[in-house]
Design a protein around this motif. Structure first.
Motif, PDB file in Angstrom:
ATOM      1  N   TYR A   1       0.831  -1.208   0.000  1.00  0.00           N
ATOM      2  CA  TYR A   1       0.000   0.000   0.000  1.00  0.00           C
ATOM      3  C   TYR A   1       0.865   1.257   0.000  1.00  0.00           C
ATOM      4  CZ  TYR A   1      -3.785  -3.114   1.484  1.00  0.00           C
ATOM      5  OH  TYR A   1      -4.712  -4.126   1.555  1.00  0.00           O
ATOM      6  N   GLU A   2       0.355   2.276  -0.658  1.00  0.00           N
ATOM      7  CA  GLU A   2       0.851   3.645  -0.501  1.00  0.00           C
ATOM      8  C   GLU A   2      -0.178   4.387   0.336  1.00  0.00           C
ATOM      9  OE1 GLU A   2       1.677   7.741  -3.082  1.00  0.00           O
ATOM     10  OE2 GLU A   2       1.147   5.865  -4.108  1.00  0.00           O
ATOM     11  N   ILE A   3       0.244   4.901   1.491  1.00  0.00           N
ATOM     12  CA  ILE A   3      -0.657   5.608   2.406  1.00  0.00           C
ATOM     13  C   ILE A   3      -0.261   7.075   2.426  1.00  0.00           C
ATOM     14  CG2 ILE A   3      -1.602   5.706   4.737  1.00  0.00           C
ATOM     15  CD1 ILE A   3      -0.495   2.863   5.148  1.00  0.00           C
ATOM     16  N   SER A   4      -1.232   7.957   2.200  1.00  0.00           N
ATOM     17  CA  SER A   4      -0.978   9.396   2.268  1.00  0.00           C
ATOM     18  C   SER A   4      -1.350   9.918   3.645  1.00  0.00           C
ATOM     19  CB  SER A   4      -1.792  10.126   1.198  1.00  0.00           C
ATOM     20  OG  SER A   4      -1.339   9.767  -0.093  1.00  0.00           O
ATOM     21  N   PHE A   5      -0.438  10.680   4.247  1.00  0.00           N
ATOM     22  CA  PHE A   5      -0.646  11.301   5.549  1.00  0.00           C
ATOM     23  C   PHE A   5      -0.653  12.817   5.379  1.00  0.00           C
ATOM     24  CE2 PHE A   5       0.800   7.142   6.697  1.00  0.00           C
ATOM     25  CZ  PHE A   5       0.317   6.880   7.972  1.00  0.00           C
ATOM     26  N   ARG A   6      -1.523  13.471   6.147  1.00  0.00           N
ATOM     27  CA  ARG A   6      -1.496  14.929   6.278  1.00  0.00           C
ATOM     28  C   ARG A   6      -1.328  15.247   7.752  1.00  0.00           C
ATOM     29  NH1 ARG A   6      -1.095  17.914   1.392  1.00  0.00           N
ATOM     30  NH2 ARG A   6      -2.183  16.705  -0.193  1.00  0.00           N
ATOM     31  N   ASP A   7      -0.256  15.957   8.065  1.00  0.00           N
ATOM     32  CA  ASP A   7       0.059  16.253   9.467  1.00  0.00           C
ATOM     33  C   ASP A   7       0.016  14.972  10.305  1.00  0.00           C
ATOM     34  OD1 ASP A   7       0.439  18.937   8.958  1.00  0.00           O
ATOM     35  OD2 ASP A   7      -1.654  19.448   9.336  1.00  0.00           O
ATOM     36  N   LEU A   8       0.602  13.911   9.749  1.00  0.00           N
ATOM     37  CA  LEU A   8       0.755  12.606  10.398  1.00  0.00           C
ATOM     38  C   LEU A   8      -0.563  11.871  10.618  1.00  0.00           C
ATOM     39  CD1 LEU A   8       3.568  13.353  13.024  1.00  0.00           C
ATOM     40  CD2 LEU A   8       3.775  12.629  10.628  1.00  0.00           C
ATOM     41  N   ALA A   9      -1.635  12.325   9.969  1.00  0.00           N
ATOM     42  CA  ALA A   9      -2.907  11.626  10.033  1.00  0.00           C
ATOM     43  C   ALA A   9      -3.145  10.930   8.685  1.00  0.00           C
ATOM     44  CB  ALA A   9      -4.052  12.585  10.318  1.00  0.00           C
ATOM     45  N   PRO A  10      -3.442   9.634   8.687  1.00  0.00           N
ATOM     46  CA  PRO A  10      -3.683   8.932   7.415  1.00  0.00           C
ATOM     47  C   PRO A  10      -4.990   9.390   6.790  1.00  0.00           C
ATOM     48  CG  PRO A  10      -4.184   7.502   9.284  1.00  0.00           C
ATOM     49  CD  PRO A  10      -3.602   8.741   9.862  1.00  0.00           C
ATOM     50  N   VAL A  11      -4.942   9.750   5.485  1.00  0.00           N
ATOM     51  CA  VAL A  11      -6.143  10.262   4.839  1.00  0.00           C
ATOM     52  C   VAL A  11      -6.616   9.398   3.672  1.00  0.00           C
ATOM     53  CG1 VAL A  11      -5.795  12.656   5.531  1.00  0.00           C
ATOM     54  CG2 VAL A  11      -4.753  11.829   3.409  1.00  0.00           C
ATOM     55  N   ASP A  12      -5.712   8.698   2.989  1.00  0.00           N
ATOM     56  CA  ASP A  12      -6.149   7.786   1.935  1.00  0.00           C
ATOM     57  C   ASP A  12      -5.045   6.786   1.636  1.00  0.00           C
ATOM     58  OD1 ASP A  12      -5.827  10.543  -0.266  1.00  0.00           O
ATOM     59  OD2 ASP A  12      -4.390   8.912  -0.147  1.00  0.00           O
ATOM     60  N   PHE A  13      -5.399   5.786   0.863  1.00  0.00           N
ATOM     61  CA  PHE A  13      -4.397   4.798   0.472  1.00  0.00           C
ATOM     62  C   PHE A  13      -4.675   4.284  -0.919  1.00  0.00           C
ATOM     63  CE2 PHE A  13      -7.759   2.304   2.497  1.00  0.00           C
ATOM     64  CZ  PHE A  13      -7.938   1.249   1.608  1.00  0.00           C
ATOM     65  N   THR A  14      -3.617   3.769  -1.524  1.00  0.00           N
ATOM     66  CA  THR A  14      -3.670   3.165  -2.853  1.00  0.00           C
ATOM     67  C   THR A  14      -2.959   1.821  -2.779  1.00  0.00           C
ATOM     68  OG1 THR A  14      -3.573   5.352  -3.904  1.00  0.00           O
ATOM     69  CG2 THR A  14      -3.082   3.459  -5.286  1.00  0.00           C
ATOM     70  N   ARG A  15      -3.520   0.820  -3.415  1.00  0.00           N
ATOM     71  CA  ARG A  15      -2.845  -0.481  -3.456  1.00  0.00           C
ATOM     72  C   ARG A  15      -1.686  -0.442  -4.436  1.00  0.00           C
ATOM     73  NH1 ARG A  15      -5.852  -4.509  -0.956  1.00  0.00           N
ATOM     74  NH2 ARG A  15      -7.967  -3.851  -0.407  1.00  0.00           N
ATOM     75  N   ILE A  16      -0.581  -1.071  -4.057  1.00  0.00           N
ATOM     76  CA  ILE A  16       0.578  -1.186  -4.934  1.00  0.00           C
ATOM     77  C   ILE A  16       0.457  -2.526  -5.688  1.00  0.00           C
ATOM     78  CG2 ILE A  16       3.081  -1.392  -5.030  1.00  0.00           C
ATOM     79  CD1 ILE A  16       3.189   0.192  -2.413  1.00  0.00           C
TER      80      ILE A  16
END
Length: 213
Positions: free
Chosen positions: A198-213
């Motif tokens: 997974y690629e997980i996107s964080f904003r200010d260290l809070a997870p907001v979305d993810f994409t499968r690799i």
């Protein structure tokens, strides 16, 4: 990178952005032959290494340029890392090693199914486990939380940079459950195939979305 965003927070355009990539190691004797293992330090199989090289050549993995790079220190994660990223310097996060199966380490699936608590966990009937002589839900969760704290510290000290961790299937499932607790998936639903993750996107260290690799 390809994939589908499955969970998205609407406030994704503000704050400091970090991407965390969780990549599962390639096939080992254990994954190929359906042998139950976690703490045993298995190497990649020849086919497992070939598959990782093929995935690398398909361009599914992130660039290591300017990224913070880590493995768990186990042989299968080190081998997978080298096949993808070469001899790049990297650190280790041992807290994010795989579940210790205790007396069931290297047991075939048939033997695991004879142990009722493990059978129920393996079949997705419960999210709790307690392997004789190995990890329980509590010990594994404590270790995962410590490892996650280290990941958060890495991202906090490297704002805007990617963090890449080559680790294990059970660990990736546990981290996804932790970061996206609002999605009702059991452990096996989160489990990526070897070489994926997974690629997980964080904003200010809070997870907001993810994409499968």
């Amino acid at each position: 990178m390809t994939g589908t965003i499955t969970e998205t927070n609407t406030n994704t355009n503000t704050g400091t952005k970090n991407d965390l990539f969780l990549i599962r190691h390639g096939h080992t004797e254990g994954t190929s032959q359906k042998i139950f293992y976690g703490s045993t330090d298995l190497a990649l199989t020849t086919d497992g290494a070939r598959e990782i090289r093929e995935l690398r050549d398909q361009g599914i993995y992130p660039s290591a340029d300017h990224a913070c790079l880590y493995t768990t220190g186990m042989l299968r994660t080190e081998q997978t890392f080298r096949l993808i990223f070469g001899d790049q310097p990297h650190g280790t996060i041992p807290e994010l090693r795989e579940i210790n199966m205790g007396e069931l380490e290297m047991a075939p699936l048939e033997k695991v199914m004879e142990h009722e608590p493990s059978r129920r966990w393996f079949n997705g009937e419960t999210d709790r486990f307690d392997f004789p002589g190995g990890d329980s839900t509590e010990t594994f969760t404590r270790r995962i939380l410590k490892g996650s704290d280290k990941l958060m510290g890495i991202m906090k000290n490297a704002p805007g940079r990617d963090t890449i961790l080559v680790c294990h299937g059970g660990v990736i499932s546990a981290l996804m459950e932790l970061y996206f607790s609002g999605i009702r998936n059991n452990t096996w639903k989160w489990l990526p195939e070897p070489g994926h993750g997974y690629e997980i996107s964080f904003r200010d260290l809070a997870p907001v979305d993810f994409t499968r690799i």
